[in-house]
Structure formats: C-alpha cells, structure tokens
Design a protein around this motif. Structure first.
Motif, PDB file in Angstrom:
ATOM      1  N   ALA A   1      -0.205  57.290 -26.836  1.00  0.00           N
ATOM      2  CA  ALA A   1      -0.374  57.546 -25.182  1.00  0.00           C
ATOM      3  C   ALA A   1      -0.203  56.169 -24.711  1.00  0.00           C
ATOM      4  O   ALA A   1       0.595  56.179 -23.619  1.00  0.00           O
ATOM      5  CB  ALA A   1      -1.861  57.849 -25.047  1.00  0.00           C
ATOM      6  N   MET A   2      -0.413  55.053 -25.338  1.00  0.00           N
ATOM      7  CA  MET A   2      -0.198  53.782 -24.580  1.00  0.00           C
ATOM      8  C   MET A   2       1.340  53.496 -24.680  1.00  0.00           C
ATOM      9  O   MET A   2       2.116  53.115 -23.622  1.00  0.00           O
ATOM     10  CB  MET A   2      -1.067  52.731 -25.692  1.00  0.00           C
ATOM     11  N   ALA A   3       1.950  53.602 -25.989  1.00  0.00           N
ATOM     12  CA  ALA A   3       3.316  53.553 -26.257  1.00  0.00           C
ATOM     13  C   ALA A   3       4.264  54.345 -25.264  1.00  0.00           C
ATOM     14  O   ALA A   3       5.336  53.939 -24.788  1.00  0.00           O
ATOM     15  CB  ALA A   3       3.745  53.754 -27.644  1.00  0.00           C
ATOM     16  N   MET A   4       3.837  55.680 -25.063  1.00  0.00           N
ATOM     17  CA  MET A   4       4.576  56.296 -24.124  1.00  0.00           C
ATOM     18  C   MET A   4       4.257  56.296 -22.712  1.00  0.00           C
ATOM     19  O   MET A   4       4.936  56.841 -21.771  1.00  0.00           O
ATOM     20  CB  MET A   4       4.431  57.902 -24.450  1.00  0.00           C
ATOM     21  N   ALA A   5       3.441  55.583 -22.255  1.00  0.00           N
ATOM     22  CA  ALA A   5       2.568  55.588 -20.933  1.00  0.00           C
ATOM     23  C   ALA A   5       3.749  55.291 -20.245  1.00  0.00           C
ATOM     24  O   ALA A   5       3.822  55.765 -18.902  1.00  0.00           O
ATOM     25  CB  ALA A   5       1.731  54.425 -20.715  1.00  0.00           C
ATOM     26  N   CYS A   6       4.711  54.168 -20.195  1.00  0.00           N
ATOM     27  CA  CYS A   6       5.676  54.038 -19.428  1.00  0.00           C
ATOM     28  C   CYS A   6       7.070  54.771 -19.585  1.00  0.00           C
ATOM     29  O   CYS A   6       8.114  54.221 -18.936  1.00  0.00           O
ATOM     30  CB  CYS A   6       5.855  52.370 -19.298  1.00  0.00           C
ATOM     31  N   ARG A   7       7.065  55.701 -20.224  1.00  0.00           N
ATOM     32  CA  ARG A   7       8.107  56.248 -20.635  1.00  0.00           C
ATOM     33  C   ARG A   7       9.477  55.810 -21.129  1.00  0.00           C
ATOM     34  O   ARG A   7      10.304  55.518 -20.176  1.00  0.00           O
ATOM     35  CB  ARG A   7       8.544  57.210 -19.119  1.00  0.00           C
ATOM     36  N   PRO A   8       9.079  55.021 -22.189  1.00  0.00           N
ATOM     37  CA  PRO A   8      10.211  54.141 -22.590  1.00  0.00           C
ATOM     38  C   PRO A   8      11.539  54.682 -23.073  1.00  0.00           C
ATOM     39  O   PRO A   8      11.340  56.017 -23.273  1.00  0.00           O
ATOM     40  CB  PRO A   8       9.639  53.383 -23.935  1.00  0.00           C
ATOM     41  N   ASP A   9      12.474  53.884 -23.107  1.00  0.00           N
ATOM     42  CA  ASP A   9      13.854  54.503 -23.747  1.00  0.00           C
ATOM     43  C   ASP A   9      13.595  54.655 -25.267  1.00  0.00           C
ATOM     44  O   ASP A   9      14.441  55.468 -25.866  1.00  0.00           O
ATOM     45  CB  ASP A   9      14.890  53.604 -23.225  1.00  0.00           C
ATOM     46  N   LEU A  10      12.975  53.904 -25.887  1.00  0.00           N
ATOM     47  CA  LEU A  10      13.096  53.767 -27.332  1.00  0.00           C
ATOM     48  C   LEU A  10      11.300  53.467 -27.749  1.00  0.00           C
ATOM     49  O   LEU A  10      10.873  52.410 -27.407  1.00  0.00           O
ATOM     50  CB  LEU A  10      13.829  52.565 -28.029  1.00  0.00           C
ATOM     51  N   LEU A  11      10.871  54.416 -28.736  1.00  0.00           N
ATOM     52  CA  LEU A  11       9.707  54.044 -29.185  1.00  0.00           C
ATOM     53  C   LEU A  11       9.931  53.764 -30.877  1.00  0.00           C
ATOM     54  O   LEU A  11      10.698  54.553 -31.526  1.00  0.00           O
ATOM     55  CB  LEU A  11       9.025  55.561 -29.135  1.00  0.00           C
ATOM     56  N   ILE A  12       9.642  52.789 -31.026  1.00  0.00           N
ATOM     57  CA  ILE A  12       9.483  52.338 -32.657  1.00  0.00           C
ATOM     58  C   ILE A  12       8.461  52.617 -33.321  1.00  0.00           C
ATOM     59  O   ILE A  12       7.256  52.166 -32.904  1.00  0.00           O
ATOM     60  CB  ILE A  12       9.771  50.850 -32.660  1.00  0.00           C
ATOM     61  N   ALA A  13       8.349  53.680 -34.309  1.00  0.00           N
ATOM     62  CA  ALA A  13       7.234  53.880 -34.985  1.00  0.00           C
ATOM     63  C   ALA A  13       7.240  53.529 -36.493  1.00  0.00           C
ATOM     64  O   ALA A  13       8.078  54.022 -37.140  1.00  0.00           O
ATOM     65  CB  ALA A  13       7.139  55.365 -34.898  1.00  0.00           C
ATOM     66  N   ASP A  14       6.283  52.474 -36.652  1.00  0.00           N
ATOM     67  CA  ASP A  14       6.451  51.914 -38.110  1.00  0.00           C
ATOM     68  C   ASP A  14       5.406  52.479 -38.917  1.00  0.00           C
ATOM     69  O   ASP A  14       4.207  52.292 -38.561  1.00  0.00           O
ATOM     70  CB  ASP A  14       6.193  50.388 -38.042  1.00  0.00           C
ATOM     71  N   GLU A  15       5.829  53.357 -39.630  1.00  0.00           N
ATOM     72  CA  GLU A  15       4.730  54.168 -40.455  1.00  0.00           C
ATOM     73  C   GLU A  15       3.717  54.863 -39.824  1.00  0.00           C
ATOM     74  O   GLU A  15       2.464  54.550 -40.163  1.00  0.00           O
ATOM     75  CB  GLU A  15       4.214  53.361 -41.689  1.00  0.00           C
ATOM     76  N   PRO A  16       3.823  55.520 -38.824  1.00  0.00           N
ATOM     77  CA  PRO A  16       2.898  56.033 -37.823  1.00  0.00           C
ATOM     78  C   PRO A  16       1.946  56.816 -38.614  1.00  0.00           C
ATOM     79  O   PRO A  16       0.681  57.208 -38.316  1.00  0.00           O
ATOM     80  CB  PRO A  16       3.608  56.729 -36.917  1.00  0.00           C
ATOM     81  N   THR A  17       2.168  57.624 -39.671  1.00  0.00           N
ATOM     82  CA  THR A  17       1.192  58.547 -40.281  1.00  0.00           C
ATOM     83  C   THR A  17       0.834  58.008 -41.574  1.00  0.00           C
ATOM     84  O   THR A  17      -0.073  58.939 -42.295  1.00  0.00           O
ATOM     85  CB  THR A  17       1.877  59.914 -40.286  1.00  0.00           C
ATOM     86  N   THR A  18       1.221  57.088 -42.062  1.00  0.00           N
ATOM     87  CA  THR A  18       1.160  56.764 -43.489  1.00  0.00           C
ATOM     88  C   THR A  18      -0.569  56.674 -43.610  1.00  0.00           C
ATOM     89  O   THR A  18      -0.949  56.818 -45.066  1.00  0.00           O
ATOM     90  CB  THR A  18       1.713  55.389 -43.895  1.00  0.00           C
ATOM     91  N   ALA A  19      -1.297  55.941 -42.753  1.00  0.00           N
ATOM     92  CA  ALA A  19      -2.808  55.781 -42.897  1.00  0.00           C
ATOM     93  C   ALA A  19      -3.448  57.119 -42.601  1.00  0.00           C
ATOM     94  O   ALA A  19      -4.802  57.103 -42.787  1.00  0.00           O
ATOM     95  CB  ALA A  19      -3.131  54.606 -41.893  1.00  0.00           C
ATOM     96  N   LEU A  20      -2.896  58.054 -42.327  1.00  0.00           N
ATOM     97  CA  LEU A  20      -3.563  59.543 -41.821  1.00  0.00           C
ATOM     98  C   LEU A  20      -3.449  60.598 -42.954  1.00  0.00           C
ATOM     99  O   LEU A  20      -2.844  60.218 -43.614  1.00  0.00           O
ATOM    100  CB  LEU A  20      -2.934  59.956 -40.633  1.00  0.00           C
ATOM    101  N   ASP A  21      -4.500  61.078 -42.881  1.00  0.00           N
ATOM    102  CA  ASP A  21      -4.439  62.584 -43.839  1.00  0.00           C
ATOM    103  C   ASP A  21      -3.424  63.605 -43.498  1.00  0.00           C
ATOM    104  O   ASP A  21      -3.006  63.537 -42.383  1.00  0.00           O
ATOM    105  CB  ASP A  21      -5.772  63.109 -44.261  1.00  0.00           C
ATOM    106  N   VAL A  22      -3.120  64.213 -44.482  1.00  0.00           N
ATOM    107  CA  VAL A  22      -1.777  65.129 -44.318  1.00  0.00           C
ATOM    108  C   VAL A  22      -1.948  66.081 -43.302  1.00  0.00           C
ATOM    109  O   VAL A  22      -0.815  66.379 -42.597  1.00  0.00           O
ATOM    110  CB  VAL A  22      -1.487  65.760 -45.752  1.00  0.00           C
ATOM    111  N   THR A  23      -2.875  66.769 -43.013  1.00  0.00           N
ATOM    112  CA  THR A  23      -2.833  67.753 -41.828  1.00  0.00           C
ATOM    113  C   THR A  23      -2.858  67.003 -40.491  1.00  0.00           C
ATOM    114  O   THR A  23      -2.119  67.317 -39.646  1.00  0.00           O
ATOM    115  CB  THR A  23      -4.359  68.511 -41.887  1.00  0.00           C
ATOM    116  N   VAL A  24      -3.429  65.700 -40.601  1.00  0.00           N
ATOM    117  CA  VAL A  24      -3.378  65.124 -39.168  1.00  0.00           C
ATOM    118  C   VAL A  24      -1.842  64.538 -39.065  1.00  0.00           C
ATOM    119  O   VAL A  24      -1.384  64.456 -37.800  1.00  0.00           O
ATOM    120  CB  VAL A  24      -4.546  64.011 -39.196  1.00  0.00           C
TER     121      VAL A  24
END
Lengths: 300, 311
Positions: free
Chosen positions: A168-191
């Motif tokens: 939500a924070m990263a997309m708040a200003c409708r950026p041109d580019l979102l860099i997602a560094d391992e965004p789901t590595t720390a989450l369990d599989v369903t999440v």
C-alpha cells in the motif's frame, strides 16, 4: 511509449579496496525494463540481485558502492543523480518493498501514519489530509477493516498483512516502477500466492512496471514476462519467461531448472536425491559462455 | 493504568521491609554505639552505669528481635523514630533535607539530559567525525573521573582561582550555590547518557525500517524526526531512569564535599555517630525514590513503545 522505462547499462557494484582493485559483487549488469512490464531477476542467494536493486534506489550501505554504470530513467541517470532529486523519485516514481515485512515497518508508528507519510512527502498534503488517503490505500490492498488497521501498530498485524501495508505504501503514489525484493520469501505459501496476485493486479491497473527479485523460479514463472538469470554477480541469460523455462540456453540455467523438485517425478518420491546445482560462473570471466562455469565454492 | 500503578506501589512494601531489616541487621553487628560516640573522642570512658542508662533510654538494651519488631510497628504508622542526637522526629530531619537534595538531583539531571542526549545524537549522526571523537573522549573521561576529584577541580578553578561562584554551602537556595555541585554530580550521568544515546541512535539507524524510510524518500532530517528519535528514546529511557534513581544515593560524596544540606550529608553525619534511626530513615527514603522512579520509567516505556503493555 516505445522506449524502455529504465535502461541499466554496465552496472558494477563492489567494495572499494585501497590497496588494489575493488572487490566486485555485481559486474557489468545490463538490462532494461519496459513500461508496465514485470521483469524478473532470478538467482541464488548472494548472486547480487538485491545489491543491484538497492543500487538503483541508491540505498546500498557502505562499504558497498556503485562503481560504474548507468541507469537511465526518463533521460536521467539514477546512479549519478543529486541526492535531493533522487529523494523526489524514491517512493514517488520508483518504490520498493522488501523481504522482511516483520522489520521493514517502524514498530513505534501507527500503520496509517506510515502510509500517510507518502502523501505528505510526495503530494504535499498535511497529516490530517493524508490520513483518509492512507485508509483508502489500505482498502486498495484489500486489508479488511482499513479504518481500524490504520490505527494499529505493526506488531498487531500478521506477516501477510504487513506486506500488504508495505505494498500500500509503495503503491500510494502510483509509481512507474515497483522494485519487489523477495516480497514473498518470508511468507507462507498460501499468503505468498495472495500477495503476488495483489502485486500483479495493482500494477496492471496502475500501469506500474515491476522489477521482481526472487530465488524462487515458481514465483518468477508465475509473474514475469522477461527474466534475467544471475549467478555470482553476472547476468547469464536474459530471455522471455516462456522461452527461458521451455528452452534454457545457458547450462547454469538448465541446472537451475533441473534442481526444481517436481511433483510426481521420481525425485520427489524419496528414492532419489534431489538434483543439485554444483556449479557457478567465474566472476572474472570476460563473457558468460558455458566454458567459464566453475565448481561452486571455489574462489573466483 | 491506575490499577497497575497501585499494584506496583503495593509491591514496593516488601522491598522496603527487606531493606529496613537489612539496615537494622547491619547496624546491630557493626562495632561502635551511640553511647560510645558520646565520650568526645574517647579521651574519657563513660562509666558502665551511664552507658546502660543511655542504652535503656533509647531502648537499645532490648534484644534485637524485639527492637526490630518495635521498629516495624512504628514504621507502618509512618513513624521513622526519633533521632538519638537531636531528639527530633527523624521525619522532620528528613523533611528539612529533602528539598536541597531534590534540587541538586534535578539540577544535575537537567544538565545531563540537556547536554548529554543532544551530544550523543549529534555524535551518532556523524560517526567518526571530530565532534563524535571529542564527545566520546569526553564521555569516557567523564565516566572514569572520580566525582569528588571533579568537584575539587571545579571548586579550585571557579571558586578559588576565578572567584565566580561560591565554593560551598547552600546559600539559602541561591542558584549560584547550586551550579558547581550540580555540575560535579551531573557530569557522570551526562557522559553515560551521551554514550547510550549515541549507541541507541546508531542501533536504530541500522535497522530495517530506516531502509524503508529511505526508500520512501525521507530526507535525513525527516527520517530522524519520524523514525529515529522515538525509537532511540526507548533505549535512552532505561539509562536515564537508572541514573535518576541512583542519583540521591550518589549525591552523598558531592553533598559532603560542598557542605550541601541534603539527605546524603545527613546520612553520613548520622553514620559517624551511630544515630541509627536517622540513618535508617534516610536510606529508606533513598530506596523509596529509586523504586518510585522505576515505576515512572515503566510508565514512560509503555507510553513510548506500543509493544509494551502494562500488566
């Protein structure tokens, strides 16, 4: 738009060494990201993916330094930009989410306050004007009861919710580019699946390009149009995702794909060892030909 | 929160009782007695009859358990007893001394907080800079310098040589009398606070959420204001609390040195003549102060850090 959104040329990151040549962590990395595209950067831990992403944001910590290269964004070089102009881009035109949602948020500030900060920083709103916008941003990432959550502190939220807050924070200003560094590595599989879907949907809607960094080939296959394969600080192969997965060219990539356990294959039935990737690329090789593959763990 | 505070206050009672028992015990095994100190330097021994009479007068002839029991019974009625020497209630003696003591402690703490914390902050903003090195060298010397020596030094320079400030005494509470003892007492806590603040700020600056703040586009000033100050305060408050808590006790040397009429000098004087009720009373007040400050620190903690809940 026809040209690339971000054009990275010869990015080299390393640790300067007073006595001799610097120790290079990432060498001659070149790729471009088209507007609205999801570009994947895949590689094992330590291959230099995160350092490259942080270098684009100017966020690497000493002693890690960007030694050479360009990252052209709208005609400007991100790597040579004055700090003040870079701050105006960060979070606003180019934003970033990190691997650890548990520690990436300020533990002592309310969620809403941390999101509102984006509007205060980049839209010139006052805190009271920014507050309702923060609640809207929470609603946009499908956080239930956004009003209540805005008043919560990070420790009161689950890992998946915190990563949604980061999005939500990263997309708040409708950026041109979102860099997602391992965004789901720390989450369990369903999440994981939910968060990935959310990133894809939001970015499609806003026309935001994504640089997705992951060691997980499954995540990359699911999300990306084009993929770069990194090993030992070098970019070995840059292909269409489909082509890469059906017809990998570089032996390292083939090894990487072969190391994926597959359901129903003999390897997952426990009678065989899982396939192993026992090679990497020579850091100092002049090109990325297969002849420069060396056994893993040998000093480059 | 009211219930929490009440419970914490009730929990102080066993601690205070234990402290009272300990002091009682220590003074009963220490050599020397009040009657013994009345001979004026031991030139002429008191007759045994007179000693026995004095002891009986103050109830010192009864066995230890009985005396302790009597003491406790009076203590729960907030009666700290009567001074052997002045025959005044101990509580009156303490009341007369507590304001100068608090005044000195507050002045010392104000100095420590207003100088130590900002210096630590500035040092952490520019680690390795000249300011950082000077501050930390100052902090280490401040911590290793004996209080009384610093006090003597200040006296020598500012009172004796320059003649700017009085060298001792309370001066009916004039500010100029307060300055030198306050600096002497506040220097070590100031040094410790500067060090703790620097370490705390550096720790916060290296945490993940600071990288997030940078990625959001915060300027250094915004980042410090929004994401560092409060987080570092959590670490600083611990040190601050301990310092304030122990300050009344630490003031003893400085109070004696500057002839400051506080609790510390009252206690030292009373120990010398074995005026046990006064000693017990002052120690109890100093311990009580420490305990109260501890509760306050925990309340402040909970106010700063939402992860801490008062239970």
């Amino acid at each position: 738009m026809s040209g690339p959104l971000l054009d990275i040329r010869g990015l080299t990151i390393g640790i300067p060494n007073r006595a001799g040549p610097p120790l290079e962590i990432v060498r001659d990395l070149s790729f471009d990201i088209m507007p609205g595209e999801v570009f994947g950067l895949v590689g094992e831990s330590g291959s230099g993916k995160s350092a490259s992403a942080l270098a684009l944001m100017g966020l690497n910590r000493r002693p890690l330094t960007t030694l050479r290269g360009q990252a052209l964004y709208g005609g400007q070089d991100l790597l040579a930009m004055p700090r003040r102009s870079m701050r105006k881009l960060r979070g606003n035109r180019i934003s970033m989410i990190f691997q650890e949602p548990m520690t990436a948020l300020n533990p002592l500030a309310r969620i809403g306050r941390q999101i509102a900060e984006m509007f205060v920083l980049h839209r010139g709103l006052s805190w009271s004007e920014a507050r309702p916008r923060a609640v809207e941003a929470l609603a946009a990432v499908q956080v239930p009861n956004p009003e209540d959550r805005a008043r919560a502190y990070p420790h009161q939220l689950s890992g998946g919710l915190r990563q949604r807050v980061m999005i939500a924070m990263a997309m708040a200003c409708r950026p041109d580019l979102l860099i997602a560094d391992e965004p789901t590595t720390a989450l369990d599989v369903t999440v994981q699946a939910e968060v990935l879907r959310l990133i894809r949907e939001l970015c499609e809607r806003e026309g935001t390009a994504v640089l997705l960094i992951s060691h997980d080939l499954g995540v990359i296959a699911q999300m990306c149009q084009r993929v770069g394969v990194m090993a030992n600080g070098r970019l070995l192969e840059l292909r269409d995702a489909r082509a890469l997965f059906t017809d990998p060219r570089h032996p390292y990539t083939r090894g990487l794909l072969a190391a994926l356990p597959r359901l129903g294959s003999r390897a997952t039935e426990g009678r065989h060892r899982l396939a192993d990737l026992d090679m990497t690329i020579d850091r100092n090789a002049p090109d990325f030909a297969a002849t420069h593959l060396i056994p893993r763990g040998e000093p480059a | 929160m009211g219930r929490y505070v009440l419970r914490r206050l009730l929990q102080m009672i066993p601690t205070l009782l234990a402290v009272a028992a300990l002091i009682f015990l220590i003074f009963s095994v220490l050599p020397g007695s009040f009657a013994g100190t009345m001979t004026g330097g031991g030139r002429r021994a008191l007759s045994p009859e007179l000693v026995a009479q004095i002891n009986a007068q103050f109830g010192l002839d009864k066995p230890l358990p009985v005396r302790f029991w009597d003491y406790l019974v009076r203590l729960v009625q907030f009666d700290l007893g009567t001074s052997f020497r002045t025959r005044e209630p101990v509580i009156d003696l303490i009341a007369a001394r507590i304001w100068p003591s608090l005044q000195l402690a507050l002045a010392a703490m104000t100095l420590a907080v207003t100088v130590g914390i900002p210096l630590g902050f500035l040092a952490a903003m520019r680690p390795g800079s000249l300011l950082d090195s000077v501050t930390m060298i100052g902090a280490v010397s401040g911590l290793s310098m004996p209080q009384f020596w610093l006090g003597l030094l200040l006296m020598y320079v500012f009172a004796l040589q320059l003649g700017w400030l009085p060298s001792f005494g309370y001066g009916e509470g004039r500010l100029r009398n307060l300055i030198l003892p306050a600096i002497a007492l506040g220097f070590a806590p100031m040094a410790l606070l500067a060090r703790t603040t620097r370490a705390g700020v550096l720790e916060v600056m290296s945490s993940d959420h600071i990288r997030t703040a940078m990625a959001k586009g915060d300027s250094p000033a915004q980042m410090v204001r929004w994401h560092v100050v409060r987080n570092a305060m959590v670490l600083i408050v611990t040190t601050l609390g301990l310092q304030i808590g122990s300050l009344l006790g630490q003031a003893l040397v400085i109070e004696k040195l500057f002839s400051w009429p506080g609790l510390g000098s009252l206690m030292v004087d009373s120990v010398a003549i074995r005026d046990i009720p006064v000693v017990q009373g002052t120690i109890l007040v100093i311990v009580l102060w420490f305990l109260v400050i501890n509760v306050l620190v925990d309340l402040v903690y909970a106010a700063i850090d939402p992860r801490i809940s008062l239970r």
